[in-house]
Design a protein around this motif. Structure first.
Motif, PDB file in Angstrom:
ATOM      1  N   LEU A  68       0.832  -1.204   0.000  1.00  0.00           N
ATOM      2  CA  LEU A  68       0.000   0.000   0.000  1.00  0.00           C
ATOM      3  C   LEU A  68       0.863   1.249   0.000  1.00  0.00           C
ATOM      4  CD1 LEU A  68      -2.716   1.480   0.224  1.00  0.00           C
ATOM      5  CD2 LEU A  68      -2.586   1.156   2.706  1.00  0.00           C
ATOM      6  N   ASN A  69       1.926   1.258   0.776  1.00  0.00           N
ATOM      7  CA  ASN A  69       2.815   2.425   0.811  1.00  0.00           C
ATOM      8  C   ASN A  69       3.405   2.707  -0.566  1.00  0.00           C
ATOM      9  OD1 ASN A  69       2.294   2.479   3.536  1.00  0.00           O
ATOM     10  ND2 ASN A  69       4.213   1.477   4.115  1.00  0.00           N
ATOM     11  N   ALA A  70       3.846   1.648  -1.260  1.00  0.00           N
ATOM     12  CA  ALA A  70       4.429   1.835  -2.588  1.00  0.00           C
ATOM     13  C   ALA A  70       3.398   2.359  -3.577  1.00  0.00           C
ATOM     14  CB  ALA A  70       5.023   0.517  -3.076  1.00  0.00           C
ATOM     15  N   LEU A  71       2.185   1.842  -3.509  1.00  0.00           N
ATOM     16  CA  LEU A  71       1.130   2.300  -4.418  1.00  0.00           C
ATOM     17  C   LEU A  71       0.773   3.763  -4.150  1.00  0.00           C
ATOM     18  CD1 LEU A  71      -1.192  -0.848  -4.389  1.00  0.00           C
ATOM     19  CD2 LEU A  71       0.218  -0.051  -6.296  1.00  0.00           C
ATOM     20  N   GLN A  72       0.748   4.142  -2.884  1.00  0.00           N
ATOM     21  CA  GLN A  72       0.430   5.532  -2.551  1.00  0.00           C
ATOM     22  C   GLN A  72       1.496   6.478  -3.091  1.00  0.00           C
ATOM     23  OE1 GLN A  72      -2.232   6.759  -1.385  1.00  0.00           O
ATOM     24  NE2 GLN A  72      -3.294   5.277  -0.094  1.00  0.00           N
ATOM     25  N   GLN A  73       2.737   6.107  -2.961  1.00  0.00           N
ATOM     26  CA  GLN A  73       3.793   6.952  -3.503  1.00  0.00           C
ATOM     27  C   GLN A  73       3.687   7.062  -5.016  1.00  0.00           C
ATOM     28  OE1 GLN A  73       5.863   8.769  -1.754  1.00  0.00           O
ATOM     29  NE2 GLN A  73       5.083   7.991   0.194  1.00  0.00           N
ATOM     30  N   GLN A  74       3.327   5.971  -5.650  1.00  0.00           N
ATOM     31  CA  GLN A  74       3.162   5.989  -7.106  1.00  0.00           C
ATOM     32  C   GLN A  74       1.993   6.884  -7.500  1.00  0.00           C
ATOM     33  OE1 GLN A  74       2.957   2.054  -8.732  1.00  0.00           O
ATOM     34  NE2 GLN A  74       2.699   2.749 -10.841  1.00  0.00           N
ATOM     35  N   ALA A  75       0.918   6.841  -6.721  1.00  0.00           N
ATOM     36  CA  ALA A  75      -0.242   7.672  -7.030  1.00  0.00           C
ATOM     37  C   ALA A  75       0.066   9.149  -6.841  1.00  0.00           C
ATOM     38  CB  ALA A  75      -1.421   7.260  -6.141  1.00  0.00           C
ATOM     39  N   GLN A  76       0.817   9.483  -5.794  1.00  0.00           N
ATOM     40  CA  GLN A  76       1.158  10.888  -5.564  1.00  0.00           C
ATOM     41  C   GLN A  76       1.981  11.463  -6.716  1.00  0.00           C
ATOM     42  OE1 GLN A  76      -0.014  12.722  -2.908  1.00  0.00           O
ATOM     43  NE2 GLN A  76      -1.183  10.882  -2.453  1.00  0.00           N
ATOM     44  N   ALA A  77       2.731  10.591  -7.397  1.00  0.00           N
ATOM     45  CA  ALA A  77       3.582  11.064  -8.492  1.00  0.00           C
ATOM     46  C   ALA A  77       2.903  10.991  -9.850  1.00  0.00           C
ATOM     47  CB  ALA A  77       4.878  10.250  -8.528  1.00  0.00           C
TER      48      ALA A  77
END
Length: 502
Positions: A68-77
């Motif tokens: 989830l953390n990795a996906l959130q960072q990807q979404a923010q970018a």
């Protein structure tokens, strides 16, 4: 000695300067909001200071899921909706620069180089002197200044509106970021809930296949009729159908996550996982500071400020506008004499304009701005009430789902005991096989219900964090036991004072 009367332009300028401190339209004050009588506020109440500029923090990390953390960072970018909101903020910042530029003089330079022939048949200006056709050069170079004397605050109100709109856009950006992260987390937890549910169904299929083998063996030995085999086969086929349906739902959540992270859905995949996800601890007595940081509340409040300033802009049209437009330059028919003293020309003065009759256009513009302000006030109050409703829903939802989830664990244990007893009694010939099928279906339903409750608990936690405006920074958190937030925390929601934060 006779005193000279000052020039009229000087008198006009002096009077206008005396009005410099005036600004048309009402000063902005925040509206009050009545609290429901059923909620008892805790004293003292505090005036709300929008904190939408405070970073929300990676609230999703509280769930302890690396994927989830990795996906959130990807979404923010890579999220395109977030890119749109970022561009809107840049536009609002540029618009503030445009409005602010009107507070400074506008300086320009002009030049002219021309050769022209004057007609000999032009109208006479002196009947004693005939006209002649002449050809001559004209070289000019000038410096112009244009400045609006903002005596009635039109420019100031425009800058005020643009500044509030910029703050509103910043809050909208934070709200978009919060909504995207919450939407991503919700889709992710739905996907993980389906992973657990699919695992439950697959384990049920293995159990039902073993039961089918048992029923088939007993039928082959002549101990039971073919009805037991047919019933178990029908149950197995029905359960196999659920795998395809759940797989389709999982794919939809996977595709939604791909779009949120800015990734094409065809090339995106998330591997199944049964790793437990911990519910984040929510501090008891959530402080009002957390609710103040709801970006949609801050955006609604800034919208009121912008709309109020627009009333001033519209009201300024009732008053005359003054323009100061001095100029300085040189003009000559010969290039060599362009910068000689006789070629110098200049002007200095103030122009004023005032509308005398417009058939009610100005009044209608002011009425339009006032109605727009009232709409933003209603929108602000609705946003605050919705915020309180969402937090209350989240608090009560978590409490109810916690109780239901604990009860579902007891239901699973009971269903397993029933299945063991029914299977043993069937093997001993004491009960029909229908009791075994019923027990199998009951266990499957109980385990699927527990998986669904687990997913709902995660979703409501995301909903509550979103309702609180994102991550919390509670100074008392380290010194206080954490648990489900209690309803009295909502009483700390600040109500805006109409005299503060102007």
């Amino acid at each position: 000695m006779k005193l000279r009367r000052p020039p009229a332009a000087l008198v006009m300028l002096t009077c206008a300067l005396a009005l410099t401190a005036c600004a048309s339209g009402p000063d902005y004050v925040k509206p009050t909001l009545d609290m429901p009588a059923a909620w008892t506020p805790e004293a003292p109440w505090r005036s709300m200071q929008p904190q939408d500029e405070v970073a929300r923090g990676p609230w999703w990390e509280r769930f302890g899921d690396a994927q989830l953390n990795a996906l959130q960072q990807q979404a923010q970018a890579g999220n395109q909706t977030l890119a749109i909101a970022t561009a809107r903020l840049a536009q609002a910042r540029a618009q503030l620069d445009v409005s602010g530029a009107a507070q400074a003089p506008q300086v320009g330079i002009s030049s002219r180089a021309a050769r022209a022939r004057i007609s000999a048949n032009r109208p006479l200006t002196n009947y004693n002197s005939p006209n002649y056709a002449t050809v001559q050069n004209d070289f000019a170079l000038g410096l112009t200044v244009s400045y609006e004397l903002d005596f009635f605050g039109r420019v100031r109100r425009s800058v005020e509106a643009a500044g509030a709109a910029l703050q509103q856009s910043a809050a909208d950006l934070e709200n978009t970021r919060l909504l995207i992260s919450a939407d991503l987390a919700s889709n992710y937890f739905n996907l993980r809930e389906l992973d657990v549910e699919l695992d439950v169904v697959r384990r049920a299929i293995e159990l039902q296949r073993k039961a089918l083998d048992l029923a088939t063996s007993r039928h082959d030995l002549g101990a039971t009729s073919g009805l037991d085999v047919a019933q178990q086969q029908a149950l197995l086929d029905t359960t196999l159908t659920q795998v395809d349906l759940l797989g389709r739902q999982r794919a939809q959540y996977e595709h939604a996550i791909a779009t949120l992270t800015g990734t094409p859905a065809p090339g995106f995949a998330i591997a199944p996982s049964l790793a437990p996800i911990a519910l984040p601890p929510i501090p008891l007595g959530v402080p009002s500071d957390v609710l103040e940081r709801r970006p949609d509340v801050a955006s609604a409040e800034r919208a009121m400020a912008a709309a109020n300033a627009q009333i001033g802009v519209a009201s300024a049209a009732y008053y005359p506008s003054f323009m100061l437009q001095p100029s300085y330059g040189v003009d000559s028919r010969n290039w060599g004499a362009l910068f000689n003293a006789p070629s110098v020309l200049w002007s200095l003065g103030v122009s004023a304009s005032q509308s005398l009759f417009d058939a009610g256009r100005l009044r209608a513009g002011v009425d339009f701005s006032k109605a727009g302000y009232q709409a933003t006030v209603a929108g602000y109050r609705r946003t605050v009430l919705t915020a309180m409703q969402e937090v209350e829903d989240g608090i009560t939802g978590i409490a109810a789902l916690d109780r239901a989830y604990r009860q579902s664990q007891s239901a699973i244990a009971s269903a397993r005991r029933v299945l063991d007893i029914a299977t043993s009694r069937y093997e001993g010939g004491a009960t029909p096989y229908l009791d075994v099928i019923t027990a199998q279906q009951s266990l499957l339903n109980s385990e699927r219900q527990a998986a669904q409750l687990m997913g709902q608990r995660l979703l409501v936690s995301v909903f509550l964090i979103k309702a609180l405006g994102g991550d919390w920074q509670d100074r008392r958190e380290s010194a206080q036991q954490v648990g489900t937030a209690s309803a009295p925390a909502l009483a700390q929601l600040p109500i805006l004072s109409p005299q503060e934060n102007d």
